[in-house]
Design a protein around this motif. Sequence first.
Motif, PDB file in Angstrom:
ATOM      1  N   LEU A 304      83.551 -36.481 -83.570  1.00 41.77           N
ATOM      2  CA  LEU A 304      84.557 -37.327 -82.943  1.00 41.77           C
ATOM      3  C   LEU A 304      85.973 -36.823 -83.201  1.00 41.77           C
ATOM      4  N   SER A 629      78.069 -41.027 -82.430  1.00 49.31           N
ATOM      5  CA  SER A 629      79.308 -40.259 -82.311  1.00 49.31           C
ATOM      6  C   SER A 629      80.539 -41.056 -82.717  1.00 49.31           C
ATOM      7  N   ALA A 870      77.972 -39.848 -75.927  1.00 47.69           N
ATOM      8  CA  ALA A 870      77.672 -39.620 -77.334  1.00 47.69           C
ATOM      9  C   ALA A 870      77.560 -38.140 -77.667  1.00 47.69           C
TER      10      ALA A 870
END
Length: 966
Positions: A304, A629, A870
């Motif tokens: 991320l 994520s 994700a």
Amino acid sequence: MSQLSDVLEKRVAGDLLFDSFSRGRYATDASLYQMMPLGVLSPKSEDDIRAAIHIAGEQGVPILARGGGTSQSGQTVNKALVLDNTQYFNDILDLDVENQKCTVRPGIVLDVLNRALKPHGLWFPVDVSTASRATIGGMAGNNSCGGKSLRYGMMRDNILSIDAILADGSQHHFGPVGAAPSSSDFALLTQDLLHLGMREADEIDTRFPKVMRRVGGYNIDALTPKDTPNNLAHLLVGSEGTLAYSTAIELKLWPLIPEKILGVCHFPTFHQAMDAAQHLVKLNPQGVELVDSTMIALARDIPLFRQTIEDFVTGTPEALLLVEFAEEDPNQHLPKLKQLEELMGDLGFSWSGTGKNWGGVVPVADPKMQTRIADLRSSGLNIMMSMKEDGKPVSFVEDCAVELPDLAEYTAGLTDIFEKYGTKGTWYAHASVGCLHVRPVLNMKLDKDVKTMRAIAEECFDLVAKYKGSHSGEHGDGIVRSEFHEKMFGARMVANFAEVKKRFDPKGLFNPGKIVDAPKMDDRGLFRYGPDYAAPEFHTDADWSDWTGSGGGFQGAVEMCNNNGACRKLKGGVMCPSFRVTRKEQDVTRGRANTLRLAISGQLGPDALTSDQMLETMKLCVSCKGCKSECPTGVDMARMKTEVTAARARKHGISLHDRLVAYLPHYAPWASRMSYLANLRNTVPGLAKVTEKLTGFTASRALPSWSAKAFKDDEVPPQDQPQAVVFADCFNRYFEPENLRATVKVLTAANVRFQVAAAPKGERPLCCGRTFLSAGLVDQAKAEALRLVDALLPYAQKGQPIVGLEPSCLLTLRDEIPGLLPGKDTELLAKQARMLEEYIADQDDNRDFKLNLKSPAPRILLHGHCHQKAMGVMPSIEKTLARLPDTEVGIIETSCCGMAGSFGYAVETNEISRKMAEVDLAPAVRNADKETLIVADGTSCRHQVADVTQRRPIHVARLLEMALDH
């Protein structure tokens, strides 16, 4: 508890939860403590709250008001009746735009409030890092601060008044003294409090730290004589729910300054950064935030944040200071940045310098980049907690505050203390106000580390006293710091705190043990990991070897949840879609993780992992992978749900409904050949209703229609030296083969040589095994995965990309299959697996790739599948669609569509599925004009949009086919 529950049930309209699973979900907050509550009530009105307080008083039961449950000192755990304000008690009561103030219920979330204020050009600026889930009531109880307190102050500075219920059931308005009191009792209370303030004024002046960031003890300095009227609401602020129960909070609002600029100051040593803070604040920024080298390194390992770090960090600094300017006149921003650069130069730092003279400023003017950096900084705690080993950064001396001139010397002294005890600290947060979050790394399961924690706390608080600072500069007292008030305030002041508590709450019913009469901070009986905590060995199917503990590491993966509550956000990103609809702790990643931890450690009784209560806990998890994520500590609930589903399937078997879903790849060839019969459920009136109870498929939806012309592998003739291989998944093969045929046309037009991956002759077509995983049939899923691996591996070994259309199928090659079949072969397949758009986006440097396109429509509205979000696929889709000339492409900012494979077709979950769609997706599609094409790669997404909006989305492959310029 049964008597309490029975009485409440007759008197309140809100939701009551008294089972062990529900109580367990409220037993922890973001601290190291765990206290099992007596029960939980989600009140719907003030009447519910008054009734609960009255009944609790009669039965001698403590009351705990709770917001987002993100407290880091143990404020929001207790052996009490918990009142969760977030589900219902969360609205705006009044908004006065002209006078810049509003009144809200305590359960409203800060981000929700600010989204409502933004159209009016206003905001509430106490911008805590947990803004996506922190409630105004919780922030008031904690006297929260945020990163911009240098300019806007703390909660105390921004609260005008509070309506609250006292322990005796009376309700009063706490605000500036001078208005007529609501009753003679309240007049007497006011008189007593002001008398205390007058009596203790000199002692308060002597003993209260002069630093801005002091949130310890009670704010009895609000009672001392002063030129302006005393505001009794300020005494309730920071009282951690121990004095009264807030029902309405009046806030001071500020004009919203839309533009800002950021200067990222790089330093070669941590000490130099701390010393520089006192100079940087002279430029009047609205905030100066610290990011240290440990946080930079950890963030690089989190998908991320990885790209964000690469984009704004230069070289290898030991510390960064993020200096933010926000002026009413944006023309002042560049001069401010120039002053910052000059000041850094005056302090001896330059990019051309070496050693202790290296450093400088990276300017960040782009708002999107500023937001990315702000998201990273606000996730500082969670990034620090992403360490996968048993030792974690522990909050107990975390947010002490000192004067800025003392900051460098104080942090050096604290580092010496950590080194003395064989650990190190992780640093981040608010350099502008001398309040740094520091957490030494310790293992709270070990008694020796608990003793170390105690020793560090004692020495640290002595050090803070030496600099006349505050041992709590932001996160409050709770259990972890209340014990140490005498060290900071002295015995007389502690007695004053006890007097205030007694005057408000004589029976000690409101959140006992916080601020006064506190237990020892190292009482292991109150720990999340108590002295008897253990998780016996148990069977798991996936690879959890990155973590520690039983179940092959499953225990450690579950324990990664530190209860920070990032999954409780209501807008932005994907997680957690079910919570956005229900607002129930049961239906959020944190609630599920806590339930799993309690279950595997035996705290919920035998066979808890395979129980009906666990099934209910997991029922609304749609395996969107948003948490994979977006959870900064990496809690992958989709994979955890598979383990739970598999354990239950082994013990109890599976239903006919699950069997029909799981074995779809086996009967799909037959159903397609006999599509007329297979589709009768959709075409014969009443048949869906007749079969609903037997099959578990809701009669309110048509099931996807089987195609009579399923895609055949031989539709693509063998190629010499193919450049890519196409994986034809079951859903596109048997239900929407036109998508695969469109892919063939697009790749052929682009001059790509490719083949379709085929099963050995005589076997049914390939499948990824996802349908089996959804039913917990892991062995069958592995068998399907092995067939797919065997078929695709020869292509991957030649470096050929594996191109797929269905996100939930193709992306199993990156996620589920390596987790089920770990090894070099599946690692290689994961690297080669590409969605069609990713493959096209990768061809920029391929001169042989020719894809001539025209505009298929003036506007396109794209909905991304959860797994695409994700797994980081969305940028590639946007890049591919950018190839379309004269076409406006919009992205729907939404969580899960709600269909989630078969989730939306099940009788039990059909209604919640539709509600998920209505949060963001359905309104966005309905608002699109008729000329706009709706595009979605996910089979389930397309069907959901069609069902709830009557608009029929298409796959990107068909969009590109329409755009081919022949």
